[in-house]
Scaffold this motif. Structure first.
Motif, PDB file in Angstrom:
ATOM      1  N   THR B 196       0.548  -1.196   0.439  1.00 50.08           N
ATOM      2  CA  THR B 196      -0.249  -0.032   0.682  1.00 50.08           C
ATOM      3  C   THR B 196       0.888   0.998  -0.138  1.00 50.08           C
ATOM      4  O   THR B 196       2.111   0.997   0.453  1.00 50.08           O
ATOM      5  CB  THR B 196      -0.400  -0.130   1.169  1.00 50.08           C
ATOM      6  N   ASP B 197       0.533   2.164  -0.653  1.00 49.48           N
ATOM      7  CA  ASP B 197       1.101   3.750  -0.276  1.00 49.48           C
ATOM      8  C   ASP B 197       0.979   4.002   1.305  1.00 49.48           C
ATOM      9  O   ASP B 197      -0.178   3.747   1.964  1.00 49.48           O
ATOM     10  CB  ASP B 197       0.291   4.850  -1.275  1.00 49.48           C
ATOM     11  N   LEU B 198       2.072   4.690   1.564  1.00 53.22           N
ATOM     12  CA  LEU B 198       2.353   5.667   2.507  1.00 53.22           C
ATOM     13  C   LEU B 198       1.406   6.972   2.492  1.00 53.22           C
ATOM     14  O   LEU B 198       2.769   7.785   1.372  1.00 53.22           O
ATOM     15  CB  LEU B 198       3.085   5.003   3.045  1.00 53.22           C
ATOM     16  N   PRO B 199       1.863   7.823   3.506  1.00 53.25           N
ATOM     17  CA  PRO B 199       1.575   9.487   3.583  1.00 53.25           C
ATOM     18  C   PRO B 199       3.136   9.752   3.556  1.00 53.25           C
ATOM     19  O   PRO B 199       4.119   9.509   4.278  1.00 53.25           O
ATOM     20  CB  PRO B 199       0.748   9.654   4.989  1.00 53.25           C
ATOM     21  N   SER B 200       3.274  10.536   2.054  1.00 55.25           N
ATOM     22  CA  SER B 200       4.686  10.990   1.769  1.00 55.25           C
ATOM     23  C   SER B 200       4.455  12.261   1.483  1.00 55.25           C
ATOM     24  O   SER B 200       5.245  12.958   1.000  1.00 55.25           O
ATOM     25  CB  SER B 200       5.155  10.187   0.929  1.00 55.25           C
ATOM     26  N   TYR B 201       3.313  13.422   1.505  1.00 56.15           N
ATOM     27  CA  TYR B 201       3.803  14.822   1.019  1.00 56.15           C
ATOM     28  C   TYR B 201       3.497  15.328   2.048  1.00 56.15           C
ATOM     29  O   TYR B 201       3.628  15.298   3.386  1.00 56.15           O
ATOM     30  CB  TYR B 201       1.697  14.993   1.050  1.00 56.15           C
ATOM     31  N   ILE B 202       5.245  16.506   1.709  1.00 58.75           N
ATOM     32  CA  ILE B 202       5.862  17.104   1.945  1.00 58.75           C
ATOM     33  C   ILE B 202       7.098  16.288   3.120  1.00 58.75           C
ATOM     34  O   ILE B 202       8.701  15.980   2.364  1.00 58.75           O
ATOM     35  CB  ILE B 202       4.736  18.124   3.060  1.00 58.75           C
ATOM     36  N   ASN B 203       6.245  15.361   4.335  1.00 60.10           N
ATOM     37  CA  ASN B 203       7.516  14.356   4.296  1.00 60.10           C
ATOM     38  C   ASN B 203       8.623  15.442   5.179  1.00 60.10           C
ATOM     39  O   ASN B 203       9.798  14.504   5.237  1.00 60.10           O
ATOM     40  CB  ASN B 203       8.263  13.014   3.165  1.00 60.10           C
ATOM     41  N   HIS B 204       7.877  15.964   5.945  1.00 57.50           N
ATOM     42  CA  HIS B 204       8.612  16.548   6.824  1.00 57.50           C
ATOM     43  C   HIS B 204       9.163  14.798   8.002  1.00 57.50           C
ATOM     44  O   HIS B 204      10.723  15.538   8.207  1.00 57.50           O
ATOM     45  CB  HIS B 204       8.268  17.968   8.322  1.00 57.50           C
ATOM     46  N   HIS B 205       8.726  14.295   8.741  1.00 64.68           N
ATOM     47  CA  HIS B 205       9.340  13.442   9.509  1.00 64.68           C
ATOM     48  C   HIS B 205       8.340  12.004   8.337  1.00 64.68           C
ATOM     49  O   HIS B 205       8.116  11.761   8.428  1.00 64.68           O
ATOM     50  CB  HIS B 205       8.100  12.314  10.648  1.00 64.68           C
TER      51      HIS B 205
END
Lengths: 127, 454
Positions: B196-205
């Motif tokens: 599955t995709d994981l949240p990665s927008y910006i990805n500060h942490h």
């Protein structure tokens, strides 16, 4: 040249103040970013105007007092602006309300500095 | 003239005092006392200084030096010159997998971000991101890992690792993927399959921590917040600061726990099957706030971020506030101290011997937001009856020398069931192995579930 540098400080600090007012009232963090950049821009021009006013001070013959007053006002603007820049380093609403108050004070200081500076410039060209 | 110089002097003086207020050196409470650890840490008042207190690591080479371990233990470097090792996994045959890479790269948003980016980069490695899994093998069991192969490459900042039966799960910074694995394999059969995709927008942490449930049905992925304290706006925090429970078969997910700012490592407790996490809390509230913590993760629980910390302590930097969310926030189990930056957690096994038989090891990357650095070591939190009992004990130290230089920074920790602690060091790009000197060969590990921790 000095006039251009001086004149640039007012809209930048005023823009910072308006952005701070916007963030203070609507919590939209983008205004906080705008304020930080506008204040940083204002600081660049205040710094350059300060240097330029120091040069004027040493070159001034008749109107030393007014030139000195300009330097002092710019120094005050720069010092308060620096504190304001540090306050705007804080994250999110941590900039408030200190940032808003400081932005208002810095804007007033920049207006005064520009006002006095312009009158000293005008008298400077007619010896 | 006199008046003007007075004005200037006053302005300068006010500036200096303003700066001084934020000077952490003048803060007598800089050094955390014992009350900073455990279930009920004393939380000092918030500080909102002009500049956050800072001490950035000053990297230096180990040279002939090594980290310090307790008497009766030995530490050796089993792999060097890696591409930024973060987390490790001990496979059933004793091979060690190392996830290497650097993710993130959130664009600078404010003047602060440019400056802070340059300053903080000084405290980390400048090596290129490996974006791969390296396999280390000790063929003859003498503690020297003589074989080293690239198990898989072209990954996107891999971090969390877990093995469930014949499936090896890898949490990249943007997706959970899996490889098929059979014992003894040194190279993946092919490119991974996306779960599955994981949240990665910006990805500060950006680090995506990973653990598999004891029965292997679910995968837990820790997803850090997209900011320190919402300075990128709340829309950027959708699906952030939470732990996902992902169905291994279908890839479907649900939030398992929320408000958990940056869950950088997860582990399943042997016996109980409970999920545990180490979590990094928010910065810029002073040198002794907010404690990073170790906690068992309760299904459906809300841990406070961003509105509050350590239960109901409201963070005024977050506006508008949400009193209902604050009221529902639960306290974590165990404070590790502020800014230690816990990035690794692993349950011990009896084979580790004596005082390290029951508890968890925690890898602490070390602080930046503190004038007196904290962390920069691996600690052991002793457990009794399945819960933390007692203050943390130093296990691997010496990452920061007395000369103020930093030689290494611990990240992932993993326990080899045969009785060894594996520590990934992402500053010197080394894997350290800590073993007991009087380990009896009969101290074989009890049979381990198929699952493994990141």
């Amino acid at each position: 040249m000095h006039a251009v540098l001086l004149a640039a400080t007012i809209p930048l600090f005023l823009g910072g103040l308006l952005s701070d007012i916007a963030y203070y009232s609507n919590y939209d963090v983008q205004w906080n970013n705008f304020a930080a950049w506008l204040i940083a821009g204002g600081m660049v021009f205040t710094g350059l105007a300060l240097l330029s006013s120091l040069i004027d001070l040493f070159r001034a013959r008749g109107r030393r007092k007014q030139a000195l007053f300009t330097v002092v006002l710019l120094l005050v603007t720069f010092a308060l602006g620096l504190v304001n820049s540090f306050v705007h380093v804080r994250d999110a609403y941590g900039t408030m309300p200190d940032g808003l108050i400081l932005s208002a004070v810095v804007t007033v200081a920049a207006i005064l500095a520009t006002w006095v500076g312009f009158s000293s410039l005008r008298t400077g060209v007619t010896p | 003239m006199n008046r003007s110089s007075l004005l200037a002097a006053a302005a300068l003086a006010s500036l200096l005092t303003a700066c001084d207020n934020s000077d952490p050196g003048s803060d007598p409470g800089s050094d955390p006392g014992p009350s900073a650890y455990g279930a009920n840490p004393q939380l000092p008042e918030q500080e909102h200084g002009l500049l956050p207190s800072m001490k950035i690591a000053e990297p230096a080479q180990w040279g002939g030096k090594k980290p310090t371990v307790p008497d009766g233990f030995t530490v050796t470097a089993i792999a060097t010159d890696l591409g930024i090792p973060r987390q490790t996994l001990v496979l059933p045959n004793g091979d060690i997998l190392v996830a290497e890479g650097r993710g993130g790269g959130a664009p600078p948003l404010r003047p602060k971000d440019f400056i802070a980016g340059i300053i903080k980069a000084k405290g980390t490695t400048s090596v290129k991101s490996g974006n791969r899994l390296t396999l280390l093998r000790d063929k003859d069991g003498d503690g020297v890992y003589e074989e080293r192969t690239v198990f898989a490459d072209k990954l996107n900042a891999p971090y969390g690792l877990a093995l469930v039966n014949d499936q090896l799960y890898v949490a990249n910074q943007d997706a959970l993927v899996r490889f098929s694995y059979h014992e003894g394999q040194t190279r993946a059969d092919g490119p991974p399959v996306k779960v599955t995709d994981l949240p990665s927008y910006i990805n500060h942490h950006w680090t995506k921590s990973l653990a598999a449930s004891a029965d292997g049905r679910f995968l837990y992925v820790g997803i850090g917040s997209n900011s320190n304290i919402t300075e990128r706006g709340m829309p950027a925090e959708a699906d952030r600061a939470m732990i996902w429970e992902i169905d291994a078969q279908t890839g479907a997910h649900r939030p398992y726990a929320t408000g958990i700012r940056n869950p950088t490592a997860l582990a399943i407790q042997p016996g109980t099957g409970k999920l545990w996490a180490v979590v990094n809390e928010r910065d810029e509230l002073g040198p002794n706030l907010v404690p990073d913590y170790l906690t068992s993760v309760r299904d459906g629980a809300f841990y406070g971020w961003p509105y509050s910390y350590w239960g109901q302590n409201v963070d005024p930097r977050v506006q508008p506030q949400d009193p209902q969310k604050v009221a529902s926030a639960i306290q974590p189990d165990y404070s590790l101290g502020a800014h230690v930056a816990a990035l690794g957690v692993a349950f011990s096994v009896p084979a580790m011997g004596g005082r390290f038989a029951d508890g968890v090891f925690v890898g602490e990357h070390g602080s930046w937001n503190r004038n007196v650095p904290s962390g920069y070591k691996v600690v052991f939190v002793p457990f009794r009856d399945g819960a933390p009992a007692g203050p943390p004990v130093d296990v691997v130290t010496g990452f920061r020398g007395d000369d103020g230089k930093t030689y290494g920074r611990p990240v992932g920790v993993t326990v080899d069931p045969k009785g060894a602690l594996i520590v990934a060091d992402d500053l010197s790009n080394t894997i350290w192995r800590v073993t007991s000197n009087n380990r009896t060969p009969t101290a074989e590990a009890p049979s381990r579930p198929d699952t493994a921790k990141p």
